[in-house]
Scaffold this active site. Sequence first.
Site, PDB file in Angstrom:
ATOM      1  N   SER A 159       0.849  -1.036   0.026  1.00 58.40           N
ATOM      2  CA  SER A 159      -0.069   0.020  -0.095  1.00 58.40           C
ATOM      3  C   SER A 159       1.007   1.270  -0.096  1.00 58.40           C
ATOM      4  CB  SER A 159      -1.041  -0.071   1.175  1.00 58.40           C
ATOM      5  OG  SER A 159      -1.668   0.996   1.041  1.00 58.40           O
ATOM      6  N   HIS A 160       0.687   2.080   1.052  1.00 55.11           N
ATOM      7  CA  HIS A 160       1.108   3.667   1.064  1.00 55.11           C
ATOM      8  C   HIS A 160       2.577   3.182   1.765  1.00 55.11           C
ATOM      9  CE1 HIS A 160      -0.494   2.315   4.891  1.00 55.11           C
ATOM     10  NE2 HIS A 160       0.266   3.253   5.469  1.00 55.11           N
ATOM     11  N   ASP A 324      -2.243   6.683  -3.576  1.00 54.74           N
ATOM     12  CA  ASP A 324      -1.145   6.156  -2.759  1.00 54.74           C
ATOM     13  C   ASP A 324      -0.559   4.962  -3.665  1.00 54.74           C
ATOM     14  OD1 ASP A 324      -3.268   4.173  -2.355  1.00 54.74           O
ATOM     15  OD2 ASP A 324      -2.251   3.378  -0.740  1.00 54.74           O
ATOM     16  N   ASP A 326      -0.787   1.696  -3.830  1.00 54.97           N
ATOM     17  CA  ASP A 326      -1.674   0.777  -4.680  1.00 54.97           C
ATOM     18  C   ASP A 326      -3.045   1.302  -5.258  1.00 54.97           C
ATOM     19  OD1 ASP A 326      -2.370   0.824  -2.033  1.00 54.97           O
ATOM     20  OD2 ASP A 326      -3.444  -0.863  -2.145  1.00 54.97           O
ATOM     21  N   ASP A 328      -5.721   2.819  -3.710  1.00 55.96           N
ATOM     22  CA  ASP A 328      -6.859   2.804  -2.891  1.00 55.96           C
ATOM     23  C   ASP A 328      -7.022   4.149  -1.829  1.00 55.96           C
ATOM     24  OD1 ASP A 328      -5.082   2.070  -1.112  1.00 55.96           O
ATOM     25  OD2 ASP A 328      -6.032   0.034  -0.571  1.00 55.96           O
ATOM     26  N   ARG A 329      -6.076   4.689  -1.643  1.00 49.61           N
ATOM     27  CA  ARG A 329      -6.159   6.062  -0.698  1.00 49.61           C
ATOM     28  C   ARG A 329      -6.109   7.089  -1.653  1.00 49.61           C
ATOM     29  NH1 ARG A 329      -2.600   5.339   4.808  1.00 49.61           N
ATOM     30  NH2 ARG A 329      -3.106   3.392   5.183  1.00 49.61           N
ATOM     31  N   GLU A 410     -12.971   5.942   5.519  1.00 56.99           N
ATOM     32  CA  GLU A 410     -11.977   6.107   6.660  1.00 56.99           C
ATOM     33  C   GLU A 410     -11.180   7.318   6.767  1.00 56.99           C
ATOM     34  OE1 GLU A 410     -10.741   1.966   7.931  1.00 56.99           O
ATOM     35  OE2 GLU A 410     -10.392   1.874   5.869  1.00 56.99           O
ATOM     36  N   SER A 412      -8.238   7.130   7.409  1.00 54.79           N
ATOM     37  CA  SER A 412      -6.820   7.029   6.863  1.00 54.79           C
ATOM     38  C   SER A 412      -6.854   7.046   5.412  1.00 54.79           C
ATOM     39  CB  SER A 412      -6.557   5.333   7.099  1.00 54.79           C
ATOM     40  OG  SER A 412      -7.586   4.666   6.807  1.00 54.79           O
ATOM     41  N   LYS A 423     -11.582   0.305  -1.160  1.00 54.94           N
ATOM     42  CA  LYS A 423     -11.381   1.782  -1.050  1.00 54.94           C
ATOM     43  C   LYS A 423     -10.790   2.265  -2.354  1.00 54.94           C
ATOM     44  CE  LYS A 423      -7.582   2.520   2.033  1.00 54.94           C
ATOM     45  NZ  LYS A 423      -7.268   1.185   2.469  1.00 54.94           N
TER      46      LYS A 423
HETATM   47  C1  G16 Z   1      -5.436  -0.351   5.278  1.00 54.40           C
HETATM   48  C2  G16 Z   1      -6.622  -0.756   5.494  1.00 54.40           C
HETATM   49  C3  G16 Z   1      -7.487   0.489   5.781  1.00 54.40           C
HETATM   50  C4  G16 Z   1      -6.961   0.958   7.289  1.00 54.40           C
HETATM   51  C5  G16 Z   1      -5.631   1.328   6.864  1.00 54.40           C
HETATM   52  C6  G16 Z   1      -4.838   1.784   8.269  1.00 54.40           C
HETATM   53  O1  G16 Z   1      -5.108   0.672   4.245  1.00 54.40           O
HETATM   54  O2  G16 Z   1      -7.133  -1.119   4.084  1.00 54.40           O
HETATM   55  O3  G16 Z   1      -8.886   0.137   5.932  1.00 54.40           O
HETATM   56  O4  G16 Z   1      -7.911   2.102   7.583  1.00 54.40           O
HETATM   57  O5  G16 Z   1      -4.897   0.350   6.611  1.00 54.40           O
HETATM   58  O6  G16 Z   1      -4.693   0.839   9.031  1.00 54.40           O
HETATM   59  P1  G16 Z   1      -3.888   1.027  10.424  1.00 54.40           P
HETATM   60  O7  G16 Z   1      -4.311   2.167  11.060  1.00 54.40           O
HETATM   61  O8  G16 Z   1      -4.023  -0.360  10.950  1.00 54.40           O
HETATM   62  O9  G16 Z   1      -2.435   1.064   9.745  1.00 54.40           O
HETATM   63  P2  G16 Z   1      -4.150   0.585   3.156  1.00 54.40           P
HETATM   64  O10 G16 Z   1      -4.198   1.797   2.386  1.00 54.40           O
HETATM   65  O11 G16 Z   1      -2.751   0.484   4.040  1.00 54.40           O
HETATM   66  O12 G16 Z   1      -4.225  -1.026   2.399  1.00 54.40           O
END
Ligand code: G16
Length: 600
Positions: A159-160, A324, A326, A328-329, A410, A412, A423
């Site tokens: 992801s990010h 981000d 991938d 999704d953010r 979310e 995030s 997302k």
């Molecule tokens: C993932 C999840 C999200 C979550 C985020 C933050 O995002 O898909 O649903 O809100 O992590 O999680 P944490 O607070 O546990 O780090 P991504 O974009 O990293 O796949």
Amino acid sequence: MQLLSGNRLGSLTRSTPVKNPQFSTAVQSRSSRKLSTTMATTVKTVTTKEVATKPIDGQKTGTSGLRKRTQVFMSENYLANWVQSLFYALGDEIVGKTLALGGDGRYFGKEAAQIIIKLAAGNGFKRIVIGKDALLATPAMSALIRRRKLYGGLLMTASHNPGGPDNDFGIKFNYSAGEPAPESITDKIYDETMKISALKFGDLSDVDLSKVGVTAFGSFEVEVVDSVEDYLSTLKEVFDFPLLKSFMARKDFSMVFDGMHAVTGPYAKRILVEELGAPDSSLKDCEPSPTFNGGHPDPNLTYAEELVKIMWGDKAPTMGAASDGDGDRNMILGDHFFITPSDSVAMIAANAEAIPYYKSGLKGVARSMPTSGALDRVASALKLPFFETPTGWKFFGNLMDAGKCSVCGEESFGTGGDHIREKDGIFAVLAWLSILAYKNKSVPEGGKLVGIKDVAMEHWNKYGRNFFSRYDYEEVDSAAAASVMDQVRNIIASSPKGTKLGSFTVDAADDFKYVDPIDGSVAAGQGLRFVFADGSRIIFRLSGTGSAGATIRMYIEQYSNDPTQYEKDAQEALAPIIKVALELSQLEKFTGRERPTVIT
Ligand code: G16
């Protein structure tokens, strides 16, 4: 094509270039028929080779998949053990099915794809559908699974988190509705990782992933597809592309999209430029790089620093956006203006009439627990069913499948809807473009264009403003982070309703527990929270997405319906409650951190 030594299937492998996915279906079925005729007299299936392995500690899936340092993933059998454990966990139901595969293009992704393809072949899948060059944005994976009714998909992404040999890699499984695997599956995977003893590889050569087309190995096929096509078709069912195109053509509108050298670059080029007519100059850093060009592909005010400079510069465009690693953010900015993700989902829900997919109204809305209550106010005003889930997009899936949630988000930097089960960064960008296009329908070019800030001010004037901020303390020593959480738990235990913390009066303090309203499953221990009598909240959680040490997240929220306060800086507005949060947690004492790594 390079063949593994001893591979006797080489003479049957072939590649058929396919341009149009609809056409490709026809080509595939014709080619499969032809191949199976040949196979009847030569080779029936791919040969499976079993390779001995041993359990590897720590392969527990976090908030969204398994994320570790790339070197860890590259160590012997690390990736293969987890993927094989997933296949064991899924059992016989995978036999004869089609699996999607793709990732955010980070370092080690192409090598990982070849390993996964061989494991899929060795475990009975009949087909892999993979994005060209192994690229697939996370929302595009969800769309692909749904459109083609595939069994599920594997995403190679952290992801990010930054990528490269010294940074992070990750893997996650999405199930047949396109949703991240629920905990019932991830728990089983973990059990399997602790007892695994054999890996089953199909005996095949590496597949050329650089060309769209089908490669067949006996009865097993690998189809390389355009990474954007299916996702674009889904987005066209959600948004009014001609309206967006005509809005984009206005001379008084401009935007900049920052791909952060991550996966969305090709998507932005195709969707924003080729489909909607944005000039090439509106794209920033849209060339994917295995190391994200050395950057941190996290679209927030800290890591998307260059975009922030543009949007706070003299000639700021009307809209700025970033996504981000991938895809999704997302982050949405206006001219000198930041839309918090918590506000973004609330404002999209409140303006859903601007999006054709929601023309018959929203079925319901949902947010994760730490996300601000801005969405709650919209739900209450519009009399919509509302749900508060734990952090993790996977918790929205059941609600959407049951037809109870159309829009969710979310804090995030995640925003999305029920068009897919992930997302969706580009969705958020198109949603905001739709809101602007809708609100400016009757504003003539050269008139006073309604901008991002205007939409926010109008919203706050109607609903009030939920000031929100998140403090992240990244890569803290795990024991120190545990001490902070213990300290907060102790304060919760000694803070019944009515307790004063600073000038705030506790209404409730607990460890958030979620009972899924659809299947009754329970997720406990999802965040330590204080809810105060005036609706303000303080929340502490440990991140489930880091790859080293622990990340403490401290979430702060305070509501105001005083219009003189709406333009106040969030840090200023929240200063008193932030002080209370830092004092009660003794965060600095336990971690030695005087300030957070990231403030959003
Ligand atoms: C993932 C999840 C999200 C979550 C985020 C933050 O995002 O898909 O649903 O809100 O992590 O999680 P944490 O607070 O546990 O780090 P991504 O974009 O990293 O796949």
